[in-house]
Design an enzyme around this catalytic site. Structure first.
Site, PDB file in Angstrom:
ATOM      1  N   ARG A 114      38.946  56.231  29.861  1.00 33.82           N
ATOM      2  CA  ARG A 114      40.169  55.501  30.197  1.00 33.82           C
ATOM      3  C   ARG A 114      40.097  54.089  29.656  1.00 33.82           C
ATOM      4  NH1 ARG A 114      42.465  53.945  36.200  1.00 33.82           N
ATOM      5  NH2 ARG A 114      40.659  52.582  36.141  1.00 33.82           N
TER       6      ARG A 114
ATOM      7  N   THR B 231      45.188  49.587  28.793  1.00 31.67           N
ATOM      8  CA  THR B 231      46.421  50.391  28.752  1.00 31.67           C
ATOM      9  C   THR B 231      46.454  51.492  29.801  1.00 31.67           C
ATOM     10  OG1 THR B 231      45.508  52.014  27.194  1.00 31.67           O
ATOM     11  CG2 THR B 231      46.500  50.020  26.266  1.00 31.67           C
TER      12      THR B 231
ATOM     13  N   ASP C  70      34.130  52.205  42.284  1.00 28.70           N
ATOM     14  CA  ASP C  70      34.024  53.143  41.163  1.00 28.70           C
ATOM     15  C   ASP C  70      33.097  54.283  41.588  1.00 28.70           C
ATOM     16  OD1 ASP C  70      32.798  54.352  38.707  1.00 28.70           O
ATOM     17  OD2 ASP C  70      34.194  52.974  37.739  1.00 28.70           O
TER      18      ASP C  70
ATOM     19  N   ASP D  95      29.999  54.943  39.251  1.00 33.98           N
ATOM     20  CA  ASP D  95      28.959  53.944  39.376  1.00 33.98           C
ATOM     21  C   ASP D  95      28.195  54.093  40.685  1.00 33.98           C
ATOM     22  OD1 ASP D  95      29.365  52.743  36.923  1.00 33.98           O
ATOM     23  OD2 ASP D  95      30.805  51.288  37.684  1.00 33.98           O
TER      24      ASP D  95
END
Length: 212
Positions: free
Chosen positions: A107, A111, A203, A206
Site C-alpha cells: 500500500r 495515495t 500496525d 509490526d
C-alpha cells in the site's frame, strides 16, 4: 443487481475481552501473537457457519450412526501478506485440511493505492470456499484488490475475515464486491488521515512480527 450482504460482528464476551488486550499498546509481541491466534479460532468458527453438509454414515463403538461431513472440496484460506499470516495459523489449528493461498500487496502510504507483488493459489480454487484473511479492513483497497484476484482465479462468493474494520472500509469493499460476506470482531470509529483505524490497535503486521 447483487444485494449487499451486511457484515457479521462477533459480539461475544470472549472476543471483546481478548480484543481489549490485543489493542493495548503495552501488550508484548508474544501475547499479541497468542491473542491473535485465539481470536482467529473464534473468527473461523463464525466464518464457516454457512458451510454445507452432506450425510456421512459411520460406525461408533456402539453401532451405526448417520452423521454429516462438509460438502465438496471444503476450504481455502487466503492470507493477505504479511499480517494475514497471524490469523492463518489459528484457523489451520481448527481446520488443518484446508488449502492455503497467499497474496502479497503493497500500500502506498501517500495515495493509499495497492500494488501486487506475489500471488499463489491452489489449482482447485473453483471447488472451494475461500476465506480471505487480513487483521484489518481499513481503507478496503487491499481487501478489494485481493478479492478481485482470487475471483479471477475462480473463487465464488469468498468470505472476508478480519479482527477490526471501519465503516469506510466496509463501504468500499461492499461497493466493489457486494457478494462478499465480511466477518469481523469489531467495527471501529473511523480512519485517521494516514488511513489507520481509530481506535484500532496500531500496525498489526509490526505488532505480530516485532518489526517496530
Amino acid at each position: 443487481m447483487t444485494q449487499t450482504i451486511s457484515p457479521i460482528v462477533l459480539d461475544h464476551p470472549l472476543v471483546r475481552h481478548k480484543l481489549t488486550y490485543l489493542r493495548d499498546r503495552n501488550t508484548s509481541t508474544a501475547d499479541f501473537r497468542r491473542l491473535t491466534r485465539e481470536l482467529s479460532l473464534l473468527l473461523a468458527y463464525e466464518a464457516t457457519r454457512t458451510l454445507s453438509l452432506v450425510p456421512y454414515k459411520i460406525e461408533t463403538p456402539s453401532g451405526a450412526y448417520q452423521g454429516e461431513q462438509l460438502d465438496g472440496k471444503k476450504l481455502c484460506f487466503v492470507s493477505i501478506l504479511r499480517a494475514g499470516n497471524g490469523l492463518l495459523d489459528g484457523m489451520l489449528d481448527l481446520i488443518p485440511s484446508a488449502r492455503v493461498g497467499h497474496i502479497g500487496l503493497r500500500r502506498d502510504h501517500e495515495t493509499l493505492e495497492v500494488s501486487e507483488y506475489y500471488f499463489n493459489m491452489p489449482r482447485d480454487v473453483p471447488g472451494r470456499t475461500c476465506i480471505v484473511l487480513d487483521p484489518m479492513l481499513a481503507t478496503g483497497h487491499s481487501a478489494s484488490a485481493a478479492i478481485t484476484r482470487i475471483k479471477e482465479a475462480g473463487a465464488h462468493k469468498p468470505i472476508f475475515a478480519c479482527l477490526l474494520s471501519v465503516p469506510e472500509g466496509i463501504a468500499y469493499l461492499q461497493k466493489h464486491h457486494p457478494d462478499v460476506q465480511i466477518v469481523t470482531c469489531s467495527i471501529d470509529q473511523k480512519l485517521d488521515a494516514h488511513g489507520y483505524i481509530v481506535p484500532g490497535l496500531g500496525d498489526a503486521g509490526d505488532r505480530l512480527f516485532g518489526t517496530r
